[in-house]
Design a protein around this motif. Sequence first.
Motif, mmCIF file in Angstrom:
data_model
loop_
_atom_site.group_PDB
_atom_site.id
_atom_site.type_symbol
_atom_site.label_atom_id
_atom_site.label_comp_id
_atom_site.label_asym_id
_atom_site.label_seq_id
_atom_site.Cartn_x
_atom_site.Cartn_y
_atom_site.Cartn_z
ATOM 1 N N MET A 100 -13.239 1.877 -5.762
ATOM 2 C CA MET A 100 -11.938 1.461 -6.256
ATOM 3 C C MET A 100 -11.383 0.411 -5.313
ATOM 4 O O MET A 100 -11.336 0.599 -4.111
ATOM 5 N N ILE A 101 -11.041 -0.750 -5.885
ATOM 6 C CA ILE A 101 -10.710 -1.932 -5.094
ATOM 7 C C ILE A 101 -9.273 -2.365 -5.353
ATOM 8 O O ILE A 101 -8.839 -2.459 -6.505
ATOM 9 N N LEU A 102 -8.540 -2.626 -4.279
ATOM 10 C CA LEU A 102 -7.228 -3.258 -4.344
ATOM 11 C C LEU A 102 -7.345 -4.638 -3.716
ATOM 12 O O LEU A 102 -7.651 -4.763 -2.521
ATOM 13 N N THR A 103 -7.135 -5.676 -4.502
ATOM 14 C CA THR A 103 -7.192 -7.043 -4.001
ATOM 15 C C THR A 103 -5.856 -7.413 -3.377
ATOM 16 O O THR A 103 -4.799 -7.205 -3.984
ATOM 17 N N VAL A 104 -5.905 -7.960 -2.171
ATOM 18 C CA VAL A 104 -4.713 -8.351 -1.423
ATOM 19 C C VAL A 104 -4.776 -9.845 -1.147
ATOM 20 O O VAL A 104 -5.773 -10.330 -0.599
ATOM 21 N N ILE A 105 -3.741 -10.575 -1.523
ATOM 22 C CA ILE A 105 -3.666 -12.002 -1.214
ATOM 23 C C ILE A 105 -2.744 -12.191 -0.022
ATOM 24 O O ILE A 105 -1.551 -11.893 -0.093
ATOM 25 N N GLU A 106 -3.316 -12.663 1.075
ATOM 26 C CA GLU A 106 -2.569 -12.930 2.309
ATOM 27 C C GLU A 106 -2.286 -14.425 2.377
ATOM 28 O O GLU A 106 -3.192 -15.237 2.548
ATOM 29 N N ASN A 107 -1.024 -14.812 2.266
ATOM 30 C CA ASN A 107 -0.665 -16.225 2.177
ATOM 31 C C ASN A 107 -0.669 -16.941 3.516
ATOM 32 O O ASN A 107 -0.771 -18.171 3.549
ATOM 33 N N MET A 108 -0.549 -16.210 4.603
ATOM 34 C CA MET A 108 -0.658 -16.800 5.934
ATOM 35 C C MET A 108 -0.899 -15.691 6.955
ATOM 36 O O MET A 108 -0.498 -14.532 6.725
ATOM 37 N N PRO A 109 -1.549 -16.019 8.068
ATOM 38 C CA PRO A 109 -1.923 -14.965 9.018
ATOM 39 C C PRO A 109 -0.747 -14.274 9.681
ATOM 40 O O PRO A 109 -0.876 -13.129 10.137
ATOM 41 N N SER A 110 0.416 -14.928 9.727
ATOM 42 C CA SER A 110 1.578 -14.312 10.361
ATOM 43 C C SER A 110 2.272 -13.288 9.474
ATOM 44 O O SER A 110 3.200 -12.609 9.916
ATOM 45 N N VAL A 111 1.828 -13.160 8.209
ATOM 46 C CA VAL A 111 2.412 -12.191 7.278
ATOM 47 C C VAL A 111 1.273 -11.335 6.716
ATOM 48 O O VAL A 111 0.861 -11.496 5.572
ATOM 49 N N PRO A 112 0.755 -10.431 7.543
ATOM 50 C CA PRO A 112 -0.409 -9.628 7.148
ATOM 51 C C PRO A 112 -0.013 -8.352 6.418
ATOM 52 O O PRO A 112 1.171 -8.039 6.253
#
Length: 254
Positions: A1-13
């Motif tokens: 079971m997979i949850l895809t996470v979009i991280e827009n920049m490294p400072s907001v993980p």
Amino acid sequence: MILTVIENMPSVPLDRFAGWLTETPDVATPAVTLAVVRPWAGDAIPMLADCGDGLLVLGGQGSVVDPASPWLPATRDLLAQASVAGLPTLGLCLGAQLLAAATGGQVQVAAPPGREAGVIDIHPRPEAAADALLGGLAADVPADHPLNGGVLAAMPSMHADAVVDLPSGAVWLASSRLYPYQAFRVGSAWGLQFHPEVSEEVFAGWAELHDDVDTAEVVEQFRARADDVEHAGRAIAHRFAALVRERAALAVTA
């Protein structure tokens, strides 16, 4: 079971959500696996069919039309598709603004009330009581509280842009003193303007980026309400992970 996470920049993980989303209530409950997409590092925004059993879009320092983030139009398209496909989807801060913009709402850059920074009270709307994501927290608020009178959660906030009109058909779930649209749902997608995922260390780093934020003050607010912040943040993460597991179970039986 997979949850895809979009991280827009490294400072907001993902920060504390990385652990909370993968926690399980017992050994018999399968854990959620996180697939983190980092477009700032060159990763492509996935197609809806490749998102697995859920989608989470994190925040960022730019706006919904930030030219320095050329992947945002594709992210908006993905959010719009996910919201009508029944895929459990969560947008945090910028992610919430992208969800609103993608589904017909309006976002104002540098909104007139000014930056909302610190740990703020999130007030539930009546609709929150029956909500699949926030209903558990809303159950702790007295049923007879006046509209926007009770406190759903104490949550870290750090934004100046804001959703100013909800998409047509959206369910308005929560507000704050400064900004009304702190939480909303569109189809199977939730937008949260606040940051349930953030730790004190990351939050302090964000404060340092803004001349109009007193870092010592917002860190003190975080420490003073640390238990409340963690309780609500963990509850939101656990409930969203449960929704992802429910979606995965439906896919198996279909």
